[in-house]
Write a protein that holds these residues in place. Structure first.
Motif, PDB file in Angstrom:
ATOM      1  N   VAL B  79      58.109  51.197  41.279  1.00  0.00           N
ATOM      2  CA  VAL B  79      57.197  50.320  40.541  1.00  0.00           C
ATOM      3  C   VAL B  79      57.884  49.015  40.161  1.00  0.00           C
ATOM      4  N   SER B  80      59.203  49.095  39.915  1.00  0.00           N
ATOM      5  CA  SER B  80      59.919  47.893  39.472  1.00  0.00           C
ATOM      6  C   SER B  80      60.055  46.848  40.577  1.00  0.00           C
ATOM      7  N   ALA B 313      65.446  40.373  37.069  1.00  0.00           N
ATOM      8  CA  ALA B 313      65.654  41.718  37.604  1.00  0.00           C
ATOM      9  C   ALA B 313      65.642  42.740  36.474  1.00  0.00           C
ATOM     10  N   LEU B 314      66.341  42.419  35.388  1.00  0.00           N
ATOM     11  CA  LEU B 314      66.392  43.334  34.247  1.00  0.00           C
ATOM     12  C   LEU B 314      65.018  43.533  33.620  1.00  0.00           C
ATOM     13  N   SER B 315      64.294  42.427  33.409  1.00  0.00           N
ATOM     14  CA  SER B 315      63.007  42.583  32.743  1.00  0.00           C
ATOM     15  C   SER B 315      61.997  43.239  33.690  1.00  0.00           C
ATOM     16  N   GLY B 316      62.199  43.055  35.022  1.00  0.00           N
ATOM     17  CA  GLY B 316      61.356  43.784  35.969  1.00  0.00           C
ATOM     18  C   GLY B 316      61.565  45.279  35.838  1.00  0.00           C
ATOM     19  N   LEU B 317      62.826  45.679  35.657  1.00  0.00           N
ATOM     20  CA  LEU B 317      63.122  47.103  35.457  1.00  0.00           C
ATOM     21  C   LEU B 317      62.490  47.602  34.160  1.00  0.00           C
ATOM     22  N   PHE B 319      59.739  46.378  32.608  1.00  0.00           N
ATOM     23  CA  PHE B 319      58.298  46.521  32.743  1.00  0.00           C
ATOM     24  C   PHE B 319      57.940  47.630  33.735  1.00  0.00           C
ATOM     25  N   GLY B 320      58.821  47.813  34.744  1.00  0.00           N
ATOM     26  CA  GLY B 320      58.609  48.920  35.674  1.00  0.00           C
ATOM     27  C   GLY B 320      58.704  50.247  34.933  1.00  0.00           C
ATOM     28  N   MET B 321      59.634  50.323  34.008  1.00  0.00           N
ATOM     29  CA  MET B 321      59.800  51.526  33.200  1.00  0.00           C
ATOM     30  C   MET B 321      58.529  51.812  32.408  1.00  0.00           C
ATOM     31  N   LEU B 322      57.989  50.767  31.774  1.00  0.00           N
ATOM     32  CA  LEU B 322      56.760  50.948  30.989  1.00  0.00           C
ATOM     33  C   LEU B 322      55.615  51.405  31.888  1.00  0.00           C
ATOM     34  N   THR B 323      55.488  50.732  33.069  1.00  0.00           N
ATOM     35  CA  THR B 323      54.371  51.055  33.947  1.00  0.00           C
ATOM     36  C   THR B 323      54.480  52.478  34.475  1.00  0.00           C
TER      37      THR B 323
END
Lengths: 304, 375
Positions: B79-80, B313-317, B319-323
């Motif tokens: 997802v990330s 990259a970090l914030s994508g991870l 938000f991917g975590m949340l999703t």
């Protein structure tokens, strides 16, 4: 060919049903942009309004006959409340107007479905038994609401001093301020009105076109309204025209199956029309600037 | 310096806060989680469930049952990847001073192009998916480049243009995909396996998750962003354009072609996200029923990542975590929309950031008036 026109005429109430929310939201967007604040949160605010109206109507339907007017009122207030976030960020804190608008669009999707889950234990509101009823000629009252909103907006923007002040804030806020106009107050008023109208638009949409609020209820109507503001060149009569055009195009995408001569075209053709028309006109009229000059810029007293 | 030392600790904290972008992001994310947690508690659900779901996504540990399954970690990365790429798309444009709200459309264009090549390309191993990815990159670059040209040549606002193009992409993708023989209103026939990004190695590592070779493409993209923006002539002139267009023009930088290039690269990032989702997470072409939302969430990703390569990259991870925690939260009686609320709140808080700066300025003025700061 006469059959074609008869079908178009029969479609008129449906077209007006689809045009009305777009027009109401577009008037709000126009007022906000004329004061100098771009409101790309229209989509999200319509979602808030649609949810508030659907939820109120479902809960009150069996208890009072006034449930629809109450739903419209609550949707208007809810839209205004969320617009306050946009106003505070973009006017008081001079934040990037696109960022705070995007934030509200994201927030709206989350918060409406979240509340559905809490209140109704599912990802949409309960369906209501009876939405708004069409009146004379099969035309929904929302069409009259939209017309009144448009006329009032025109009257106040062009015939009253407050409208002149509002437009001055969107053209040259520093000059307006030096003439004694309270730019911050005027912009707050404009953004709150646009929020209220977006909420009302969302309510009009959900109460006439569907039976419940889901995450797909608004489905781009707010962005079409935003396009209608640009295509309508920030003028009331322009916005009336562009909303009619875009609404008809949306209606054709839905009802084209009934029109044999149009069935050769895919429904996506009509869905995509508003967006392509807007892009093309923006290019054609790119030389002349119809947009309020200060739209999108935070007001900073110190700037010349 | 003596005047400085008389400034209170509180002011120094505020000063630090406005001068460090990374710190702002951290605080904003914490605030978002805080409000989200309170909201969950207010509606009478257990916020602990939210955090146990997140822990499960991050580590694979199901705290409730004491079971470990690496598949959750794999799905988190799956997802990330598109979130990071759409974030890079937004970020690349932002560094050039453009607000690319069109990642959603560029993502759709990339996804559609990849699907077409996957169905019609030569079924030769490796070459097949490489061609599909290249087609996506090209489509995204064109779709983004159009915005750049409209902006540079006709001064059409990129915000309005990209919103319009998002819908043009969406409806065109539906129409074109449904033309494919054997397609119905929601899917096409299966892709040949040569088109897929499947990686048996990564799948084995993560207990059969959908994690695929898109991971390497995402990593490469982050590196590409970092090198191009920070270490090339092109990146320098784009950043200069973003900081001050007129000054850049005066310095001899071709601002107009810069805007078009930036939008084309920005579009290619989002299109790559589309290709990775199409070829990595699905085995058939989709007729999109709604927007996947990666593009819009990418805006939040880039804002939190301060439009830097590694930050994004970090914030994508994040938000991917949340999703990817959404279904786990739902199974713990927590409405999964809390994650979208947190994302929305984070963006709203970022826009409120100016407030802190104004508070600081106001306090400085107050102090100056009291004569405690000599200036």
């Amino acid at each position: 060919m006469s059959g074609f026109f008869k079908t178009i005429l029969d479609m008129l109430p449906s077209v007006l049903m689809i045009v009305s929310p777009i027009l109401i939201a577009a008037v709000g967007g126009m007022i906000s942009e004329k004061s100098g604040v771009v409101n790309i949160a229209l989509e999200g605010l319509m979602g808030i309004g649609a949810f508030a109206a659907a939820a109120t109507h479902v809960l009150l339907e069996s208890q009072t006959g006034l449930s629809i007017p109450i739903a419209l009122l609550i949707a208007t207030v809810a839209g205004m409340a969320f617009a306050l976030i946009h106003a505070f960020a973009s006017i008081t804190l001079r934040a990037d107007q696109v960022v705070s608008g995007t934030g509200i669009n994201l927030l709206s999707l989350g918060i409406t479905v979240f509340l559905c889950q809490i209140i109704f234990h599912q990802e949409r509101t309960e369906p209501f038994r009876l939405g708004m009823l069409p009146g004379w000629g099969g035309i929904y009252p929302t069409a009259w609401i939209a017309l009144v909103v448009l006329i009032l907006a025109w009257y106040f923007l062009y015939k009253r001093p407050v409208g002149l002040r509002l437009r001055a804030c969107g053209e040259h806020p520093q000059a307006a301020a030096s003439a004694g106009i309270n730019v911050v107050k005027i912009r707050y008023m404009a953004v709150l009105i646009s929020g209220a109208l977006a909420g009302l638009a969302g309510a009009s949409l959900v109460l006439t076109q569907t039976i419940q609020y889901t995450v797909y209820t608004i489905n781009g109507a707010g962005f079409i309204a935003l396009a209608a503001v640009s295509f309508g060149r920030w003028l009331p009569k322009g916005i009336l025209g562009s909303s009619m055009l875009f609404g008809t195009s949306v209606a054709l995408a839905i009802y084209m199956v009934n029109i044999p001569s149009l069935r050769v075209l895919p429904s996506e053709f009509f869905s995509v029309m508003p967006y392509i028309i807007t892009l093309v006109t923006l290019v054609i009229f790119s030389g002349k600037d119809y947009a309020p000059r200060a739209a999108g810029q935070p007001f900073d007293k110190g700037r010349s | 310096m003596s005047a400085r030392s008389s400034v209170s600790l509180q002011d120094r904290i505020l000063d630090k806060f406005t001068s460090s972008d990374a710190l702002v992001s951290v605080v904003v994310v914490i605030l978002g989680f805080l409000v989200g947690t309170i909201l969950v508690a207010v509606v009478g659900r257990d916020p602990g469930g939210m955090y146990s779901a997140i822990t499960q996504v991050l580590t694979g540990w199901d705290l409730r049952r004491g079971v470990w399954n690496a598949r959750y970690i794999g799905e988190w990365l799956v997802v990330s990847m598109p979130l990071i790429l759409c974030g890079l798309s937004m970020a690349f444009a932002a560094r050039t001073g453009l607000f690319n709200i069109g990642a959603e459309g560029q993502y759709i264009v990339g996804l559609t192009a990849a699907q077409f090549v996957a169905l019609y390309g030569p079924p030769i191993p490796v070459l097949h998916w490489v061609l599909a990815v290249l087609a996506a990159l090209l489509a995204g670059a064109v779709w983004g480049g159009i915005v750049g040209i409209l902006k540079a040549k006709y001064s059409v606002s990129e915000v309005v243009a990209t919103i319009m193009l998002n819908y043009v992409a969406f409806f065109s993708s539906r129409f074109l995909t449904m033309l494919i023989p054997g397609a119905n209103t929601y899917r096409t026939p299966n892709f040949p396996t040569t088109a897929l990004l499947d990686s048996p190695f990564l799948q084995g590592l993560t207990n059969g998750s959908r994690l695929n070779d898109g991971l390497w493409l995402t990593l490469l993209s982050v590196l590409f962003f970092w090198v191009v923006i920070g270490r090339t002539r092109l990146g320098f002139s784009l950043r200069a354009t973003g900081l001050n267009k007129e000054a850049a023009r005066y310095a001899g930088i071709n601002v107009n072609s810069g805007i078009t290039t930036a939008m084309a690269i920005s579009g290619a990032f989002a299109a790559l996200a589309g290709a990775i989702v199409a070829l990595g997470a699905f085995t058939y072409g989709r007729v999109l029923g709604g927007q996947d939302g990666y593009g819009f969430n990418g805006i939040a990703v880039a804002l939190v990542g301060n439009s830097t390569a590694w930050g994004t990259a970090l914030s994508g991870l994040l938000f991917g975590m949340l999703t990817s925690a959404q279904p786990l939260m739902q199974s713990r009686q927590i409405p999964k929309e809390i994650t979208s609320i947190i994302m929305g709140l984070v963006v709203v808080f970022i826009s409120l950031r100016g407030g802190v700066r104004m508070l600081l300025e106001w306090r400085m003025k107050e102090l100056a008036r009291k004569g405690r700061v000599s200036e």
